[in-house]
Design a protein around this motif. Sequence first.
Motif, PDB file in Angstrom:
ATOM      1  N   UNK A   1      -3.491  13.938  -1.547  1.00 44.24           N
ATOM      2  CA  UNK A   1      -2.430  14.465  -2.420  1.00 44.24           C
ATOM      3  C   UNK A   1      -1.056  14.163  -1.813  1.00 44.24           C
ATOM      4  N   UNK A   2      -0.950  14.270  -0.511  1.00 39.57           N
ATOM      5  CA  UNK A   2       0.309  13.926   0.160  1.00 39.57           C
ATOM      6  C   UNK A   2       0.631  12.449  -0.044  1.00 39.57           C
ATOM      7  N   UNK A   3      -0.392  11.614   0.043  1.00 33.69           N
ATOM      8  CA  UNK A   3      -0.203  10.184  -0.146  1.00 33.69           C
ATOM      9  C   UNK A   3       0.234   9.892  -1.576  1.00 33.69           C
ATOM     10  N   UNK A   4      -0.351  10.606  -2.525  1.00 37.17           N
ATOM     11  CA  UNK A   4       0.053  10.471  -3.927  1.00 37.17           C
ATOM     12  C   UNK A   4       1.520  10.860  -4.093  1.00 37.17           C
ATOM     13  N   UNK A   5       1.926  11.935  -3.442  1.00 36.30           N
ATOM     14  CA  UNK A   5       3.317  12.399  -3.503  1.00 36.30           C
ATOM     15  C   UNK A   5       4.267  11.334  -2.950  1.00 36.30           C
ATOM     16  N   UNK A   6       3.847  10.665  -1.866  1.00 34.11           N
ATOM     17  CA  UNK A   6       4.655   9.577  -1.301  1.00 34.11           C
ATOM     18  C   UNK A   6       4.871   8.492  -2.342  1.00 34.11           C
ATOM     19  N   UNK A   7       3.789   8.097  -3.021  1.00 37.07           N
ATOM     20  CA  UNK A   7       3.899   7.040  -4.023  1.00 37.07           C
ATOM     21  C   UNK A   7       4.788   7.431  -5.184  1.00 37.07           C
TER      22      UNK A   7
ATOM     23  N   UNK B   1     -12.766   7.040 -14.023  1.00 36.23           N
ATOM     24  CA  UNK B   1     -12.159   8.285 -14.470  1.00 36.23           C
ATOM     25  C   UNK B   1     -10.736   8.387 -13.919  1.00 36.23           C
ATOM     26  N   UNK B   2      -9.808   8.964 -14.704  1.00 40.25           N
ATOM     27  CA  UNK B   2      -8.437   9.137 -14.200  1.00 40.25           C
ATOM     28  C   UNK B   2      -8.416  10.020 -12.956  1.00 40.25           C
ATOM     29  N   UNK B   3      -7.439   9.805 -12.113  1.00 38.52           N
ATOM     30  CA  UNK B   3      -7.289  10.618 -10.908  1.00 38.52           C
ATOM     31  C   UNK B   3      -7.092  12.092 -11.264  1.00 38.52           C
ATOM     32  N   UNK B   4      -7.684  12.960 -10.471  1.00 41.52           N
ATOM     33  CA  UNK B   4      -7.509  14.400 -10.674  1.00 41.52           C
ATOM     34  C   UNK B   4      -6.048  14.813 -10.498  1.00 41.52           C
ATOM     35  N   UNK B   5      -5.281  14.008  -9.760  1.00 40.41           N
ATOM     36  CA  UNK B   5      -3.868  14.338  -9.549  1.00 40.41           C
ATOM     37  C   UNK B   5      -3.056  14.200 -10.827  1.00 40.41           C
ATOM     38  N   UNK B   6      -3.560  13.437 -11.779  1.00 44.04           N
ATOM     39  CA  UNK B   6      -2.862  13.304 -13.058  1.00 44.04           C
ATOM     40  C   UNK B   6      -2.790  14.659 -13.755  1.00 44.04           C
ATOM     41  N   UNK B   7      -3.845  15.459 -13.626  1.00 38.79           N
ATOM     42  CA  UNK B   7      -3.861  16.780 -14.238  1.00 38.79           C
ATOM     43  C   UNK B   7      -2.943  17.776 -13.557  1.00 38.79           C
TER      44      UNK B   7
ATOM     45  N   UNK C   1       0.841  -1.189   0.000  1.00 35.37           N
ATOM     46  CA  UNK C   1       0.000   0.000   0.000  1.00 35.37           C
ATOM     47  C   UNK C   1       0.877   1.240   0.000  1.00 35.37           C
ATOM     48  N   UNK C   2       0.297   2.391  -0.325  1.00 33.30           N
ATOM     49  CA  UNK C   2       1.054   3.644  -0.304  1.00 33.30           C
ATOM     50  C   UNK C   2       1.529   3.962   1.109  1.00 33.30           C
ATOM     51  N   UNK C   3       0.708   3.662   2.102  1.00 38.22           N
ATOM     52  CA  UNK C   3       1.101   3.939   3.482  1.00 38.22           C
ATOM     53  C   UNK C   3       2.340   3.141   3.885  1.00 38.22           C
ATOM     54  N   UNK C   4       2.367   1.871   3.489  1.00 35.54           N
ATOM     55  CA  UNK C   4       3.488   1.024   3.901  1.00 35.54           C
ATOM     56  C   UNK C   4       4.745   1.270   3.076  1.00 35.54           C
ATOM     57  N   UNK C   5       4.642   2.055   2.000  1.00 32.45           N
ATOM     58  CA  UNK C   5       5.806   2.307   1.151  1.00 32.45           C
ATOM     59  C   UNK C   5       6.678   3.450   1.651  1.00 32.45           C
ATOM     60  N   UNK C   6       6.227   4.165   2.661  1.00 32.74           N
ATOM     61  CA  UNK C   6       6.991   5.313   3.163  1.00 32.74           C
ATOM     62  C   UNK C   6       8.382   4.882   3.610  1.00 32.74           C
TER      63      UNK C   6
ATOM     64  N   UNK D   1      -4.201   1.687 -10.446  1.00 32.55           N
ATOM     65  CA  UNK D   1      -5.491   2.228 -10.029  1.00 32.55           C
ATOM     66  C   UNK D   1      -5.425   3.717  -9.770  1.00 32.55           C
ATOM     67  N   UNK D   2      -4.741   4.448 -10.656  1.00 30.82           N
ATOM     68  CA  UNK D   2      -4.599   5.902 -10.503  1.00 30.82           C
ATOM     69  C   UNK D   2      -5.895   6.546 -11.008  1.00 30.82           C
ATOM     70  N   UNK D   3      -6.955   6.369 -10.220  1.00 32.22           N
ATOM     71  CA  UNK D   3      -8.300   6.743 -10.641  1.00 32.22           C
ATOM     72  C   UNK D   3      -9.037   7.493  -9.535  1.00 32.22           C
ATOM     73  N   UNK D   4     -10.034   8.269  -9.954  1.00 35.43           N
ATOM     74  CA  UNK D   4     -10.933   8.903  -8.998  1.00 35.43           C
ATOM     75  C   UNK D   4     -11.617   7.838  -8.147  1.00 35.43           C
ATOM     76  N   UNK D   5     -11.781   8.124  -6.872  1.00 35.71           N
ATOM     77  CA  UNK D   5     -12.376   7.252  -5.858  1.00 35.71           C
ATOM     78  C   UNK D   5     -11.428   6.159  -5.393  1.00 35.71           C
ATOM     79  N   UNK D   6     -10.247   6.064  -6.021  1.00 40.71           N
ATOM     80  CA  UNK D   6      -9.160   5.243  -5.488  1.00 40.71           C
ATOM     81  C   UNK D   6      -8.100   6.166  -4.898  1.00 40.71           C
ATOM     82  N   UNK D   7      -7.630   7.111  -5.703  1.00 42.71           N
ATOM     83  CA  UNK D   7      -6.659   8.117  -5.282  1.00 42.71           C
ATOM     84  C   UNK D   7      -6.980   9.421  -6.020  1.00 42.71           C
ATOM     85  N   UNK D   8      -7.699  10.346  -5.399  1.00 41.22           N
ATOM     86  CA  UNK D   8      -8.177  10.328  -4.010  1.00 41.22           C
ATOM     87  C   UNK D   8      -9.293   9.306  -3.776  1.00 41.22           C
ATOM     88  N   UNK D   9      -9.322   8.801  -2.545  1.00 45.22           N
ATOM     89  CA  UNK D   9     -10.317   7.806  -2.186  1.00 45.22           C
ATOM     90  C   UNK D   9     -11.705   8.437  -2.138  1.00 45.22           C
TER      91      UNK D   9
END
Length: 236
Positions: A158-164, A190-196, A120-125, A136-144
């Motif tokens: 967004x911080x979690x995305x940055x970690x990944x 739909x693609x994650x908003x963070x992609x934009x 998981x992203x949390x355990x990858x820190x 799964x870089x998608x809306x409702x996954x990341x961000x959940x």
Amino acid sequence: PAAEEMGEKARQACAGLVALFEKYKARFRQPGSLAGTGKAFLAEIGLEEEIRRGSDDLAQARRRIENLEEVVNAMAAYEQREEQPTLAGFLEKVSLLDSEEPGRDGKEKKLARDAVTLMSLHSSKGLEFPIVFLVGFEEEFLPHKKSIHETFDIDEERRLCYVGITRARQRLVLTGARQRKKYGQLQAREPSRFLGEIPGELLHRSENAEKPPISEKDQERLAGSFFSGIKTLLGE
């Protein structure tokens, strides 16, 4: 205790449980209904409601409920692959996938293996890898979806995305699906908003493979600018 030693209420409860098992034993034997029957069984026993009721940790409860959804999805996928799908066959497949050689319970040993590491992203820190896939870089996954519709804590996502993103030393691959199954039914994604929020110059999309890549120097400059902006946003 023997049935005659039990009270009337206990005997009725046991009889109801046996009837429930017999009902679904017969339904699971019917062809072409594995995922649908699994979904109906989970709904009838009220497992999702029980998880919510019995948990003080909402995040943990949400993960457990999502795991239930994945069980039904796995049943549906198994049905599509097998000519004669059965509950026993599905459970056998799951048992084989879940088995692991003994003596490899150390995290460092697992990470050192020449193999794909899932986490998981949390355990990858604190960890880094030459190549990282964010699946799964998608809306409702990341961000959940919880952060979108309930807690509205998009910044934390967004911080979690940055970690990944920053786990990758050399190459980062972002993947997403156009459709996914939920309880055995296809749903559009739909693609994650963070992609934009990532500069387009840093992205190499698979559908635009003919587009020439930018130079390594420009890549480093753009990446430095992007990550500096993210760190400023996150207050790091």
